[in-house]
Design a protein around this motif. Structure first.
Motif, PDB file in Angstrom:
ATOM      1  N   ASP A   1      -3.415   1.890  -1.156  1.00  0.00           N
ATOM      2  CA  ASP A   1      -4.625   2.984  -0.501  1.00  0.00           C
ATOM      3  C   ASP A   1      -4.122   2.656   0.889  1.00  0.00           C
ATOM      4  N   LEU A   2      -3.915   1.462   1.427  1.00  0.00           N
ATOM      5  CA  LEU A   2      -3.716   1.443   2.893  1.00  0.00           C
ATOM      6  C   LEU A   2      -2.242   1.771   3.510  1.00  0.00           C
ATOM      7  N   THR A   3      -1.453   1.911   2.671  1.00  0.00           N
ATOM      8  CA  THR A   3       0.132   2.205   3.028  1.00  0.00           C
ATOM      9  C   THR A   3       0.597   3.500   2.457  1.00  0.00           C
ATOM     10  N   GLY A   4      -0.087   4.053   1.192  1.00  0.00           N
ATOM     11  CA  GLY A   4       0.385   5.252   0.779  1.00  0.00           C
ATOM     12  C   GLY A   4       1.567   5.187  -0.202  1.00  0.00           C
ATOM     13  N   ALA A   5       1.937   3.850  -0.359  1.00  0.00           N
ATOM     14  CA  ALA A   5       2.921   3.595  -1.445  1.00  0.00           C
ATOM     15  C   ALA A   5       2.469   3.498  -2.964  1.00  0.00           C
TER      16      ALA A   5
ATOM     17  N   PHE B   1      11.297   5.934   2.360  1.00  0.00           N
ATOM     18  CA  PHE B   1      11.891   4.760   2.030  1.00  0.00           C
ATOM     19  C   PHE B   1      11.395   4.470   0.431  1.00  0.00           C
ATOM     20  N   ASP B   2      12.255   3.822  -0.369  1.00  0.00           N
ATOM     21  CA  ASP B   2      11.943   3.404  -1.569  1.00  0.00           C
ATOM     22  C   ASP B   2      11.402   1.982  -1.612  1.00  0.00           C
ATOM     23  N   LEU B   3      11.524   1.222  -0.892  1.00  0.00           N
ATOM     24  CA  LEU B   3      11.156  -0.219  -0.599  1.00  0.00           C
ATOM     25  C   LEU B   3      11.059  -0.695   0.872  1.00  0.00           C
TER      26      LEU B   3
ATOM     27  N   LYS C   1       8.399   2.712  -4.317  1.00  0.00           N
ATOM     28  CA  LYS C   1       8.289   3.483  -5.378  1.00  0.00           C
ATOM     29  C   LYS C   1       7.827   2.684  -6.649  1.00  0.00           C
ATOM     30  N   GLN C   2       6.964   3.268  -7.453  1.00  0.00           N
ATOM     31  CA  GLN C   2       6.620   2.601  -8.866  1.00  0.00           C
ATOM     32  C   GLN C   2       7.865   2.121  -9.606  1.00  0.00           C
ATOM     33  N   ALA C   3       8.989   2.893  -9.931  1.00  0.00           N
ATOM     34  CA  ALA C   3       9.788   2.390 -10.796  1.00  0.00           C
ATOM     35  C   ALA C   3      10.526   1.373 -10.044  1.00  0.00           C
ATOM     36  N   VAL C   4      10.970   1.266  -8.954  1.00  0.00           N
ATOM     37  CA  VAL C   4      11.723   0.373  -8.225  1.00  0.00           C
ATOM     38  C   VAL C   4      10.835  -1.283  -8.252  1.00  0.00           C
ATOM     39  N   ILE C   5       9.485  -0.981  -8.055  1.00  0.00           N
ATOM     40  CA  ILE C   5       8.823  -2.260  -7.873  1.00  0.00           C
ATOM     41  C   ILE C   5       8.631  -2.755  -9.398  1.00  0.00           C
ATOM     42  N   ASP C   6       8.560  -1.981 -10.534  1.00  0.00           N
ATOM     43  CA  ASP C   6       8.542  -2.264 -11.801  1.00  0.00           C
ATOM     44  C   ASP C   6       9.740  -3.133 -12.084  1.00  0.00           C
TER      45      ASP C   6
END
Ligand code: PLP
Length: 453
Positions: free
Chosen positions: A139-143, A285-287, A307-312
């Protein structure tokens, strides 16, 4: 004149010292064996002093005073509170960011009670600790997604190990930094099994330099915040947007090690402008990784958003288990992030309270100190510290004491029961109210009074 033999004869026995009035209290605190052994040590030392003809007091009172002092020294923890009067807000040697009152309460609450660290109350089954700060960070960062690890150095190692092992990582020559404590970007790359590809020059790197360096083995473009130094003059770095776009055009990741990382625009306090975490997310940025205990103002942690897939991918890596954080960190981090969500960071998070303090309020406190202990109130500079906003200072007012030996004075300040860390400039000892908590004022004044009287 008493001879050595007279003094040795007057030295009481260990048993008779043990019957001194204050011994029962000491035994309560430290145990019988420890008190008896300490009395023996102190008396052996006094005996040696007598033989060396040093003047000593051999009364039980004098012996017990030494015993008490020694016990206090032995049981003094090496990690203890101090008063930071240096004016360096995120002071790396003094524990970096102070936690807000509600973050402190949150730690206390989960520390002594079982809790939902990895438990889902809805279905009564095992849950994941990774959920705790996630929603707030999104919520705070928009990521899209987030993961929290032990600190930002480990965040970077994890990102490189999981996503760039045996692959090339392109970085500007202007950003091959050493952050301190031996943390050097080229060494971290090597450790993670990534190949460093440096592009551009020390002062100027263009986006074309990055694009030209891409090969079939390139995994990412890495930006590293210069943290503790500033480049001025004929300098150039690609814009955030063009770096992210170019990475994606080549189907590779754009990663930013932001270091301090701020959710609040620092320029409103007369500090240099730094892109906020949200700005970097918006740039595509992705991360992005940053510290929990620098400008965020929370507990030690390394926060990775992206990004979701990268964090996963990161969540599945074995290092996610090795570098995970505990319940105390999550509780303090969530409480800190809550202040941002409620738009009360400036009034509740100590780092931001200190940054946003009015110059007038600082002047009044310095004036008040000087009325109690003398000295003069002078204009000076505070710094943010912690590798945030290098080279940027904030105007402040300090109490300046003219003393015969500033170094001796500083040593006496450190030796007190509540040590005070001050700063020396132009032969004067300076005390900056900006980093001293208001509730520490009396203790600070008392420490100074004890030395000057
Ligand atoms: C401070 C910093 C780090 C290290 O973060 P820790 O939380 O101290 O581990 C890494 N990179 C940059 C750019 C930093 O400023």
């Amino acid at each position: 004149m008493m001879t050595k033999q007279d003094l040795l004869r007057q030295l009481p026995s260990v048993d008779s010292v043990l019957s001194h009035d204050i011994v029962p209290d000491l035994i309560d605190t430290y145990s019988y064996d420890v008190v008896r052994d300490t009395i023996r040590d102190v008396m052996a030392h006094i005996r040696q002093q007598i033989l060396a003809e040093t003047a000593v007091d051999v009364t039980s009172d004098a012996i017990m005073a030494q015993v008490e002092e020694q016990l206090q020294a032995i049981f003094q923890p090496t990690l203890r509170p101090v008063i930071n009067a240096t004016g360096v807000i995120i002071h790396t040697n003094l524990g970096r960011a102070l936690l807000s009152k509600s973050a402190q309460r949150a730690i206390t609450e989960v520390a002594g009670q079982y809790n939902t660290l990895e438990f889902d109350l809805d279905n009564g089954k095992r849950g994941s600790r990774l959920v705790h700060a996630s929603q707030l960070l999104r919520d705070l960062t928009g990521a899209d997604s987030a993961i929290v690890v032990n600190n930002n150095a480990s965040a970077l190692i994890m990102i490189l190990s999981a996503l760039a092992r045996d692959h090339e990582v392109v970085i500007s020559r202007g950003q091959l930094v050493e952050i301190g404590g031996g943390f050097r970007i080229p060494a971290i790359m090597k450790q993670s099994g990534a190949y460093l590809v440096e592009v551009g020059t020390t002062n100027r790197t263009r986006v074309a330099d990055f694009a030209d360096a891409v090969t079939g083995d390139t995994a990412m473009f890495l930006r590293v915040h210069s943290s503790n130094f500033k480049q001025i003059g004929f300098t150039e770095q690609p814009s955030l947007e063009e770096l992210a776009e170019t990475a994606h055009a080549h189907d590779i990741l754009a990663v930013d090690d932001l270091g301090s990382g701020t959710l609040i625009d620092t320029s409103q306090f007369g500090l240099d402008y730094e892109p906020t975490i949200q700005d970097i997310v918006n740039a595509g940025f992705d991360l992005i990784c940053f510290s929990g205990d620098k400008l965020l103002g929370g507990p030690q942690a390394g926060i990775i958003i992206g990004k979701q897939a990268v964090i996963d991918n990161l969540k599945r890596h074995p290092l996610a288990r090795a570098l995970r954080v505990d319940k105390l960190t999550y509780s303090a981090l969530v409480a800190t992030l809550e202040h941002y969500r409620r738009d009360e960071a400036l009034t509740h998070i100590p780092v931001w309270q200190m940054i946003s303090q009015s110059l007038n309020a600082i002047h009044q406190r310095a004036q008040h100190w000087s009325e109690q202990v003398g000295g003069r109130v002078l204009q000076s500079e505070s710094t943010v510290g912690g590798g945030s906003l290098p080279g940027t200072t904030m105007p402040t007012h300090v109490l300046a004491l003219d003393v015969s030996s500033p170094d001796d004075f500083m040593a006496e300040l450190r030796a007190g029961s509540m040590p005070v860390i001050a700063r020396v400039s132009d032969g004067m000892v300076l005390f900056d109210p900006r980093t001293v908590l208001p509730e520490q004022d009396d203790s600070l004044i008392e420490s100074i009074q004890q030395i000057i009287q």
